[in-house]
Motif scaffolding. Structure first.
Motif, PDB file in Angstrom:
ATOM      1  N   ASN A  24       0.571  -0.935   0.232  1.00  0.00           N
ATOM      2  CA  ASN A  24       0.005   0.068  -0.213  1.00  0.00           C
ATOM      3  C   ASN A  24       1.180   1.323  -0.355  1.00  0.00           C
ATOM      4  O   ASN A  24       0.213   2.224   0.212  1.00  0.00           O
ATOM      5  CB  ASN A  24      -1.321   0.299   0.888  1.00  0.00           C
ATOM      6  CG  ASN A  24      -1.966  -1.579   0.887  1.00  0.00           C
ATOM      7  OD1 ASN A  24      -2.962  -0.950   0.104  1.00  0.00           O
ATOM      8  ND2 ASN A  24      -1.363  -2.097   1.629  1.00  0.00           N
ATOM      9  N   ASN A  25       2.536   1.140  -0.205  1.00  0.00           N
ATOM     10  CA  ASN A  25       3.021   2.361  -0.213  1.00  0.00           C
ATOM     11  C   ASN A  25       3.311   3.757   1.118  1.00  0.00           C
ATOM     12  O   ASN A  25       2.784   4.369   0.924  1.00  0.00           O
ATOM     13  CB  ASN A  25       2.517   3.032  -1.632  1.00  0.00           C
ATOM     14  CG  ASN A  25       3.779   3.658  -2.091  1.00  0.00           C
ATOM     15  OD1 ASN A  25       4.988   3.157  -1.847  1.00  0.00           O
ATOM     16  ND2 ASN A  25       3.688   4.674  -2.600  1.00  0.00           N
ATOM     17  N   VAL A  26       3.377   2.414   2.039  1.00  0.00           N
ATOM     18  CA  VAL A  26       3.080   2.888   2.997  1.00  0.00           C
ATOM     19  C   VAL A  26       4.089   2.990   4.043  1.00  0.00           C
ATOM     20  O   VAL A  26       4.819   2.100   3.957  1.00  0.00           O
ATOM     21  CB  VAL A  26       1.889   2.227   4.103  1.00  0.00           C
ATOM     22  CG1 VAL A  26       2.022   3.451   5.897  1.00  0.00           C
ATOM     23  CG2 VAL A  26       0.409   2.357   3.879  1.00  0.00           C
ATOM     24  N   GLN A  27       4.330   4.369   4.636  1.00  0.00           N
ATOM     25  CA  GLN A  27       6.044   4.695   5.176  1.00  0.00           C
ATOM     26  C   GLN A  27       5.881   4.624   6.090  1.00  0.00           C
ATOM     27  O   GLN A  27       4.730   4.943   7.156  1.00  0.00           O
ATOM     28  CB  GLN A  27       6.640   5.927   4.966  1.00  0.00           C
ATOM     29  CG  GLN A  27       6.925   6.037   3.507  1.00  0.00           C
ATOM     30  CD  GLN A  27       7.183   7.543   3.212  1.00  0.00           C
ATOM     31  OE1 GLN A  27       7.649   7.985   3.711  1.00  0.00           O
ATOM     32  NE2 GLN A  27       7.474   8.149   2.018  1.00  0.00           N
ATOM     33  N   VAL A  28       6.980   3.655   7.431  1.00  0.00           N
ATOM     34  CA  VAL A  28       6.504   3.315   8.217  1.00  0.00           C
ATOM     35  C   VAL A  28       7.994   4.017   9.391  1.00  0.00           C
ATOM     36  O   VAL A  28       8.792   3.709   8.445  1.00  0.00           O
ATOM     37  CB  VAL A  28       6.658   1.957   8.187  1.00  0.00           C
ATOM     38  CG1 VAL A  28       6.216   1.696  10.197  1.00  0.00           C
ATOM     39  CG2 VAL A  28       4.961   1.722   7.742  1.00  0.00           C
ATOM     40  N   TYR A  29       7.694   4.504  10.726  1.00  0.00           N
ATOM     41  CA  TYR A  29       9.023   5.186  10.928  1.00  0.00           C
ATOM     42  C   TYR A  29       9.006   4.860  12.554  1.00  0.00           C
ATOM     43  O   TYR A  29       7.671   4.439  13.235  1.00  0.00           O
ATOM     44  CB  TYR A  29       9.261   6.597  10.723  1.00  0.00           C
ATOM     45  CG  TYR A  29       9.839   7.509  12.132  1.00  0.00           C
ATOM     46  CD1 TYR A  29      11.393   6.645  11.417  1.00  0.00           C
ATOM     47  CD2 TYR A  29      10.090   7.676  12.841  1.00  0.00           C
ATOM     48  CE1 TYR A  29      11.782   7.578  13.106  1.00  0.00           C
ATOM     49  CE2 TYR A  29      10.995   8.211  14.407  1.00  0.00           C
ATOM     50  CZ  TYR A  29      11.721   8.056  14.584  1.00  0.00           C
ATOM     51  OH  TYR A  29      13.094   8.437  14.814  1.00  0.00           O
ATOM     52  N   CYS A  30       9.684   3.951  13.144  1.00  0.00           N
ATOM     53  CA  CYS A  30       9.264   3.242  14.571  1.00  0.00           C
ATOM     54  C   CYS A  30      10.996   3.830  15.184  1.00  0.00           C
ATOM     55  O   CYS A  30      11.491   3.672  15.444  1.00  0.00           O
ATOM     56  CB  CYS A  30       9.796   1.668  14.343  1.00  0.00           C
ATOM     57  SG  CYS A  30       9.143   1.012  15.756  1.00  0.00           S
ATOM     58  N   ALA A  31      10.107   4.429  16.440  1.00  0.00           N
ATOM     59  CA  ALA A  31      10.847   5.008  17.571  1.00  0.00           C
ATOM     60  C   ALA A  31      10.679   4.239  18.599  1.00  0.00           C
ATOM     61  O   ALA A  31      10.147   5.323  19.227  1.00  0.00           O
ATOM     62  CB  ALA A  31      10.609   6.569  17.381  1.00  0.00           C
ATOM     63  N   HIS A  32      11.498   3.337  19.125  1.00  0.00           N
ATOM     64  CA  HIS A  32      11.388   2.538  20.326  1.00  0.00           C
ATOM     65  C   HIS A  32      11.980   3.369  21.673  1.00  0.00           C
ATOM     66  O   HIS A  32      11.669   4.506  22.289  1.00  0.00           O
ATOM     67  CB  HIS A  32      11.358   1.318  19.998  1.00  0.00           C
ATOM     68  CG  HIS A  32      10.733   0.740  21.274  1.00  0.00           C
ATOM     69  ND1 HIS A  32       8.847   0.636  21.304  1.00  0.00           N
ATOM     70  CD2 HIS A  32      10.954   0.510  22.234  1.00  0.00           C
ATOM     71  CE1 HIS A  32       8.697   0.150  22.513  1.00  0.00           C
ATOM     72  NE2 HIS A  32      10.266   0.111  22.866  1.00  0.00           N
ATOM     73  N   THR A  33      12.880   2.797  21.412  1.00  0.00           N
ATOM     74  CA  THR A  33      13.440   3.061  23.306  1.00  0.00           C
ATOM     75  C   THR A  33      14.263   4.185  23.061  1.00  0.00           C
ATOM     76  O   THR A  33      14.119   5.110  23.588  1.00  0.00           O
ATOM     77  CB  THR A  33      15.255   2.399  22.726  1.00  0.00           C
ATOM     78  OG1 THR A  33      14.262   0.818  22.897  1.00  0.00           O
ATOM     79  CG2 THR A  33      15.986   2.102  23.929  1.00  0.00           C
ATOM     80  N   ASN A  34      14.886   4.621  21.691  1.00  0.00           N
ATOM     81  CA  ASN A  34      14.792   6.433  21.838  1.00  0.00           C
ATOM     82  C   ASN A  34      13.786   7.615  22.152  1.00  0.00           C
ATOM     83  O   ASN A  34      13.893   8.019  22.549  1.00  0.00           O
ATOM     84  CB  ASN A  34      15.801   6.263  20.030  1.00  0.00           C
ATOM     85  CG  ASN A  34      15.024   6.532  19.510  1.00  0.00           C
ATOM     86  OD1 ASN A  34      14.088   6.062  19.479  1.00  0.00           O
ATOM     87  ND2 ASN A  34      15.218   7.383  17.856  1.00  0.00           N
ATOM     88  N   LEU A  35      12.998   7.066  21.930  1.00  0.00           N
ATOM     89  CA  LEU A  35      11.841   8.152  22.373  1.00  0.00           C
ATOM     90  C   LEU A  35      11.354   7.545  23.744  1.00  0.00           C
ATOM     91  O   LEU A  35      10.734   9.049  24.564  1.00  0.00           O
ATOM     92  CB  LEU A  35      10.838   7.469  21.229  1.00  0.00           C
ATOM     93  CG  LEU A  35       9.137   8.452  21.291  1.00  0.00           C
ATOM     94  CD1 LEU A  35       9.740   9.969  20.933  1.00  0.00           C
ATOM     95  CD2 LEU A  35       8.093   8.210  20.486  1.00  0.00           C
ATOM     96  N   ASP A  36      12.347   6.563  24.521  1.00  0.00           N
ATOM     97  CA  ASP A  36      11.140   6.316  26.015  1.00  0.00           C
ATOM     98  C   ASP A  36      12.286   7.716  26.400  1.00  0.00           C
ATOM     99  O   ASP A  36      11.373   8.189  27.492  1.00  0.00           O
ATOM    100  CB  ASP A  36      12.260   5.160  26.083  1.00  0.00           C
ATOM    101  CG  ASP A  36      10.778   4.018  25.776  1.00  0.00           C
ATOM    102  OD1 ASP A  36       9.824   4.213  25.690  1.00  0.00           O
ATOM    103  OD2 ASP A  36      11.544   2.626  25.794  1.00  0.00           O
ATOM    104  N   CYS A  37      13.009   7.669  26.075  1.00  0.00           N
ATOM    105  CA  CYS A  37      14.079   8.414  26.520  1.00  0.00           C
ATOM    106  C   CYS A  37      14.847  10.005  26.370  1.00  0.00           C
ATOM    107  O   CYS A  37      15.258  11.148  27.404  1.00  0.00           O
ATOM    108  CB  CYS A  37      15.021   7.905  26.792  1.00  0.00           C
ATOM    109  SG  CYS A  37      16.523   7.255  25.935  1.00  0.00           S
ATOM    110  N   ALA A  38      14.092  10.566  25.137  1.00  0.00           N
ATOM    111  CA  ALA A  38      14.022  11.608  24.404  1.00  0.00           C
ATOM    112  C   ALA A  38      13.573  12.837  25.064  1.00  0.00           C
ATOM    113  O   ALA A  38      12.668  12.404  25.627  1.00  0.00           O
ATOM    114  CB  ALA A  38      13.213  11.795  23.097  1.00  0.00           C
ATOM    115  N   GLU A  39      13.936  14.236  24.521  1.00  0.00           N
ATOM    116  CA  GLU A  39      13.622  14.923  25.869  1.00  0.00           C
ATOM    117  C   GLU A  39      12.027  15.324  25.434  1.00  0.00           C
ATOM    118  O   GLU A  39      12.275  15.423  24.005  1.00  0.00           O
ATOM    119  CB  GLU A  39      13.862  16.581  25.376  1.00  0.00           C
ATOM    120  CG  GLU A  39      13.685  17.647  26.203  1.00  0.00           C
ATOM    121  CD  GLU A  39      14.670  18.865  25.940  1.00  0.00           C
ATOM    122  OE1 GLU A  39      13.899  19.876  26.140  1.00  0.00           O
ATOM    123  OE2 GLU A  39      15.738  18.717  26.303  1.00  0.00           O
ATOM    124  N   GLY A  40      10.634  15.280  25.694  1.00  0.00           N
ATOM    125  CA  GLY A  40       9.341  14.991  25.239  1.00  0.00           C
ATOM    126  C   GLY A  40       8.829  13.716  24.750  1.00  0.00           C
ATOM    127  O   GLY A  40       8.005  14.121  24.437  1.00  0.00           O
TER     128      GLY A  40
END
Length: 181
Positions: A24-40
């Protein structure tokens, strides 16, 4: 433990999802562990939902925070359950601590940091606590609020950020694969 997709054979749920996105030409971005500890990120969002005031980072993943005023353990647990929309949580409180003001937070799976919390917080919120890790708890309240429950709170924040940069951003609705009865 990291898990990588090495083959896309359409046999697992993850592989089926990847195949459907490709078709379906869908782009996927997965931020997992880095998003847990990122500011905000996830920890900051969890703090915001609970009215916790960040004090300092104990390490890359654990944030030490303060409640504006002491709360009874029961009141804090109720506030947490409502904030996370969690019907049940696991509570480990071997010393029967009755009041909480300083709270350590580690969204997702933070059982490996239990010994680091001793003497630094009245309570520790995380998920995926193993049985033997729970036995190590002393001098604070350990709250296993669930891996999924402590991380899903970031989805609306992410959608708002992404919508400001791109059109048609969709955040998938995820549910845990189990039912707690």
């Amino acid at each position: 433990m990291l898990s990588f997709v090495k083959d896309i054979s359409n046999n697992t749920v993850t592989e089926q999802l990847i195949v459907n996105c490709i078709k379906n030409n869908v782009q996927v971005y997965c931020a997992h562990t880095n998003l847990d500890c990122a500011e905000g990120g996830v920890n900051d969002t969890l703090c915001e939902k609970l009215g916790l005031i960040p004090q300092y980072n104990l390490n890359k993943f654990v944030k030490i925070t303060q409640l504006p005023e002491k709360l009874s353990t029961d009141s804090f647990i109720l506030k947490l359950k409502i904030s996370l929309n969690a019907a049940k949580i696991k509570l480990i409180n071997p010393q029967n601590i009755q009041e909480i003001q300083t709270v350590a937070v580690c969204s997702g799976s933070g059982g490996e940091f239990i010994n680091d919390i001793i003497g630094k917080a009245d309570a520790y919120i995380t998920g995926d606590i193993k049985y033997h890790s729970a036995l190590d708890v002393k001098d604070f309240v350990l709250i296993d609020a669930g891996h999924f429950e402590t991380e899903k709170i970031i989805l609306h924040t992410l959608k708002n950020i992404l919508n400001s940069e791109a059109e048609n951003t969709v955040i998938g609705i995820d549910t845990p694969p189990w039912v707690i009865i």
